[in-house]
Design an enzyme around this catalytic site. Structure first.
Site, PDB file in Angstrom:
ATOM      1  N   GLU A   1      -1.476  -1.409  -4.724  1.00  0.00           N
ATOM      2  CA  GLU A   1      -2.709  -0.667  -4.938  1.00  0.00           C
ATOM      3  C   GLU A   1      -2.458   0.442  -5.955  1.00  0.00           C
ATOM      4  OE1 GLU A   1      -5.972  -0.189  -1.749  1.00  0.00           O
ATOM      5  OE2 GLU A   1      -4.766   1.634  -1.658  1.00  0.00           O
TER       6      GLU A   1
ATOM      7  N   ASP B   1      -2.185   1.015   7.359  1.00  0.00           N
ATOM      8  CA  ASP B   1      -1.440   0.853   6.103  1.00  0.00           C
ATOM      9  C   ASP B   1      -1.063  -0.613   5.893  1.00  0.00           C
ATOM     10  OD1 ASP B   1      -1.234   3.701   5.326  1.00  0.00           O
ATOM     11  OD2 ASP B   1      -0.064   3.854   7.169  1.00  0.00           O
TER      12      ASP B   1
ATOM     13  N   ASP C   1       0.880  -1.171   0.000  1.00  0.00           N
ATOM     14  CA  ASP C   1       0.000   0.000   0.000  1.00  0.00           C
ATOM     15  C   ASP C   1       0.916   1.219   0.000  1.00  0.00           C
ATOM     16  OD1 ASP C   1      -2.235   1.685   0.204  1.00  0.00           O
ATOM     17  OD2 ASP C   1      -2.128   1.663   2.393  1.00  0.00           O
TER      18      ASP C   1
END
Length: 161
Positions: A67, A139, A7
């Protein structure tokens, strides 16, 4: 197969490692890579790269997933996120990893069942899908969700002739 979920973020990049054996998923490790907000941008990006390179060398994943960038209201934030994402993609590719890329909506749908899930719902489902783990913040939870999404997509691709 060991999968690394990422991420990306300039201040904090979440990471999560899972093992996928057929339909069975298990947690290996998760955490956050932080950069010094007072440091110049090039130094922060280089530090992020060095931390990712060490992480990949330590855990030897077979694949990675990241992502995709979403557009923030603040264009400067979106640009910094894009730069951090570029470092993440480059570090994984340099290590020879195939990298899956998923939109936040697709990740949420794969883990929670709806693309409009809240962060708390994603966190709760990650904890349910990978029982017994201690998640190192939001996160890291998002990174584990990305890894889970990638595992599901790889398993589906293997079933399709």
């Amino acid at each position: 197969m060991i999968l690394l979920g990422l991420d990306p973020g300039l201040g904090t990049t979440g990471w999560g490692l899972i093992r996928a054996e057929g339909n069975r998923l298990s947690h290996i490790a998760n955490g956050r890579l932080k950069t010094d907000s007072a440091a110049p941008l090039p130094r922060r990006l280089a530090h992020l790269d060095a931390m990712l390179t060490a992480l990949i060398a330590d855990h030897a994943p077979q694949a990675a997933a990241c992502e995709e960038v979403f557009v923030n209201a603040n264009p400067q934030s979106t640009l910094k996120l894009g730069q951090a994402r570029g470092v993440v993609l480059c570090a994984a590719a340099r290590a020879g990893l195939e990298v899956g890329e998923y939109s936040p909506t697709l990740v949420k749908k794969a883990v929670v069942g709806t693309g409009r899930a809240e962060k708390a719902q994603v966190h709760a489902m990650v904890a349910r899908l990978l029982p017994g783990l201690k998640i190192d913040g939001p996160d890291a939870a998002d990174a584990l969700a990305v890894a889970i999404c990638h595992a599901h997509h790889l398993a589906s691709a293997r079933r399709i002739p």
